[in-house]
Design a protein around this motif. Sequence first.
Motif, short mmCIF file in Angstrom:
data_model
loop_
_atom_site.label_atom_id
_atom_site.label_comp_id
_atom_site.label_asym_id
_atom_site.label_seq_id
_atom_site.Cartn_x
_atom_site.Cartn_y
_atom_site.Cartn_z
N PHE A 34 -48.09 10.90 -29.22
CA PHE A 34 -47.95 11.84 -30.21
C PHE A 34 -49.11 12.24 -31.61
O PHE A 34 -49.02 13.20 -31.72
N HIS A 35 -48.99 11.23 -31.67
CA HIS A 35 -50.12 10.93 -32.90
C HIS A 35 -51.35 11.46 -32.84
O HIS A 35 -52.47 11.83 -33.28
N GLY A 36 -52.10 10.84 -30.82
CA GLY A 36 -53.17 11.04 -30.45
C GLY A 36 -53.30 12.97 -30.14
O GLY A 36 -54.90 13.51 -30.71
N VAL A 37 -52.42 12.85 -30.03
CA VAL A 37 -51.96 14.35 -29.61
C VAL A 37 -52.54 15.32 -31.13
O VAL A 37 -53.22 16.73 -31.33
N LEU A 38 -51.66 14.43 -31.79
CA LEU A 38 -52.08 14.89 -33.70
C LEU A 38 -53.56 15.31 -34.02
O LEU A 38 -53.78 16.69 -34.41
N ALA A 39 -54.02 14.34 -33.63
CA ALA A 39 -55.38 14.43 -34.13
C ALA A 39 -56.20 15.10 -33.28
O ALA A 39 -56.76 15.62 -34.36
N GLY A 40 -55.77 14.72 -32.04
CA GLY A 40 -56.64 15.84 -31.28
C GLY A 40 -56.42 17.73 -31.65
O GLY A 40 -57.46 18.50 -32.03
N LEU A 41 -55.46 18.01 -32.71
CA LEU A 41 -55.42 19.40 -32.55
C LEU A 41 -55.84 19.32 -34.08
O LEU A 41 -56.75 20.55 -34.57
N LEU A 42 -56.29 18.25 -34.85
CA LEU A 42 -56.48 18.50 -35.81
C LEU A 42 -58.48 18.52 -35.69
O LEU A 42 -58.93 19.46 -36.41
N VAL A 43 -59.12 17.81 -34.46
CA VAL A 43 -59.96 18.35 -34.40
C VAL A 43 -60.21 19.96 -33.94
O VAL A 43 -61.21 20.28 -34.28
N TYR A 63 -56.61 8.80 -38.90
CA TYR A 63 -54.68 9.34 -39.16
C TYR A 63 -54.39 8.94 -37.91
O TYR A 63 -53.33 8.26 -38.13
N PHE A 64 -54.57 8.82 -36.28
CA PHE A 64 -54.66 8.16 -35.63
C PHE A 64 -54.70 6.89 -35.70
O PHE A 64 -52.92 5.93 -35.85
N VAL A 65 -55.12 5.72 -35.99
CA VAL A 65 -54.92 4.16 -36.10
C VAL A 65 -53.88 3.75 -37.31
O VAL A 65 -52.90 2.89 -36.88
N VAL A 66 -54.11 4.81 -38.95
CA VAL A 66 -52.37 4.53 -39.67
C VAL A 66 -51.67 5.13 -38.83
O VAL A 66 -50.61 4.40 -39.33
N ALA A 67 -51.50 5.89 -38.68
CA ALA A 67 -50.45 6.84 -38.21
C ALA A 67 -49.65 5.88 -37.14
O ALA A 67 -47.90 5.82 -36.94
N THR A 68 -49.85 5.53 -36.06
CA THR A 68 -49.66 4.95 -35.35
C THR A 68 -48.55 3.46 -35.10
O THR A 68 -48.55 3.28 -35.02
N ALA A 69 -49.81 2.57 -36.63
CA ALA A 69 -49.17 1.35 -36.88
C ALA A 69 -48.69 1.88 -37.46
O ALA A 69 -47.20 0.76 -37.65
N TRP A 70 -47.74 2.76 -38.52
CA TRP A 70 -47.34 2.98 -39.29
C TRP A 70 -45.69 3.17 -38.74
O TRP A 70 -44.91 2.50 -38.73
N THR A 71 -45.41 3.78 -37.24
CA THR A 71 -44.75 3.84 -36.52
C THR A 71 -44.50 2.41 -35.78
O THR A 71 -42.98 2.09 -35.39
N TRP A 72 -45.26 2.40 -35.06
CA TRP A 72 -44.79 1.08 -34.30
C TRP A 72 -43.78 -0.06 -35.77
O TRP A 72 -43.23 -0.84 -34.96
N TRP A 73 -44.40 -0.79 -36.34
CA TRP A 73 -44.47 -1.40 -37.25
C TRP A 73 -42.50 -1.14 -37.66
O TRP A 73 -41.89 -1.61 -37.34
N ARG A 74 -42.41 0.86 -38.04
CA ARG A 74 -40.91 0.95 -38.36
C ARG A 74 -39.73 0.87 -37.01
O ARG A 74 -39.13 0.78 -36.52
N PHE A 75 -40.83 0.75 -35.75
CA PHE A 75 -40.56 0.93 -35.00
C PHE A 75 -40.06 -0.96 -34.04
O PHE A 75 -38.90 -1.22 -34.47
N ARG A 76 -40.57 -1.91 -34.95
CA ARG A 76 -40.27 -3.33 -34.44
C ARG A 76 -39.30 -3.29 -35.82
O ARG A 76 -38.25 -3.89 -35.02
N GLN A 77 -39.33 -2.83 -37.02
CA GLN A 77 -38.06 -3.68 -37.84
C GLN A 77 -37.34 -2.95 -37.17
O GLN A 77 -36.04 -3.41 -37.11
N ARG A 78 -36.51 -1.40 -36.50
CA ARG A 78 -35.68 -1.15 -35.91
C ARG A 78 -35.29 -1.46 -34.61
O ARG A 78 -34.22 -1.78 -34.92
N LEU A 79 -36.25 -2.59 -33.66
CA LEU A 79 -35.51 -3.03 -32.53
C LEU A 79 -35.14 -4.82 -33.26
O LEU A 79 -34.34 -4.90 -33.14
N ARG A 80 -35.96 -5.15 -34.10
CA ARG A 80 -35.26 -6.19 -35.17
C ARG A 80 -33.73 -6.25 -34.94
O ARG A 80 -33.03 -6.82 -35.44
N ARG A 81 -33.38 -5.06 -35.84
CA ARG A 81 -32.01 -4.58 -36.80
C ARG A 81 -31.38 -5.00 -35.95
O ARG A 81 -30.22 -4.90 -35.91
#
Length: 98
Positions: A34-43, A63-81
Amino acid sequence: MARQPRPRVQPRAEQHAKPLIAMPKRPFRDGAIFHGVLAGLLVLVAWITGGGIWRAVVVGALYFVVATAWTWWRFRQRLRREQEGTPSAKTSNGEEGR
């Protein structure tokens, strides 16, 4: 015609405990795509409008690095919960084991 029984309403605490959106089957891969596609659309937009391509590539990569890291971090929190909220002493038929 008989009146239909009203559905039972859950207490507010239980309503908020359930996630509003179901967890995707492969959340980490889907987030990266998802974030790769958005970064590609930006370019692409920068290229179409005649903007600085290299600046757009750098911004898109950041954008790709920061947004993907944020998304992964939030998914890890949700899976842990979700794992913490699931009782571990359940049997296959849903009853508690002794």
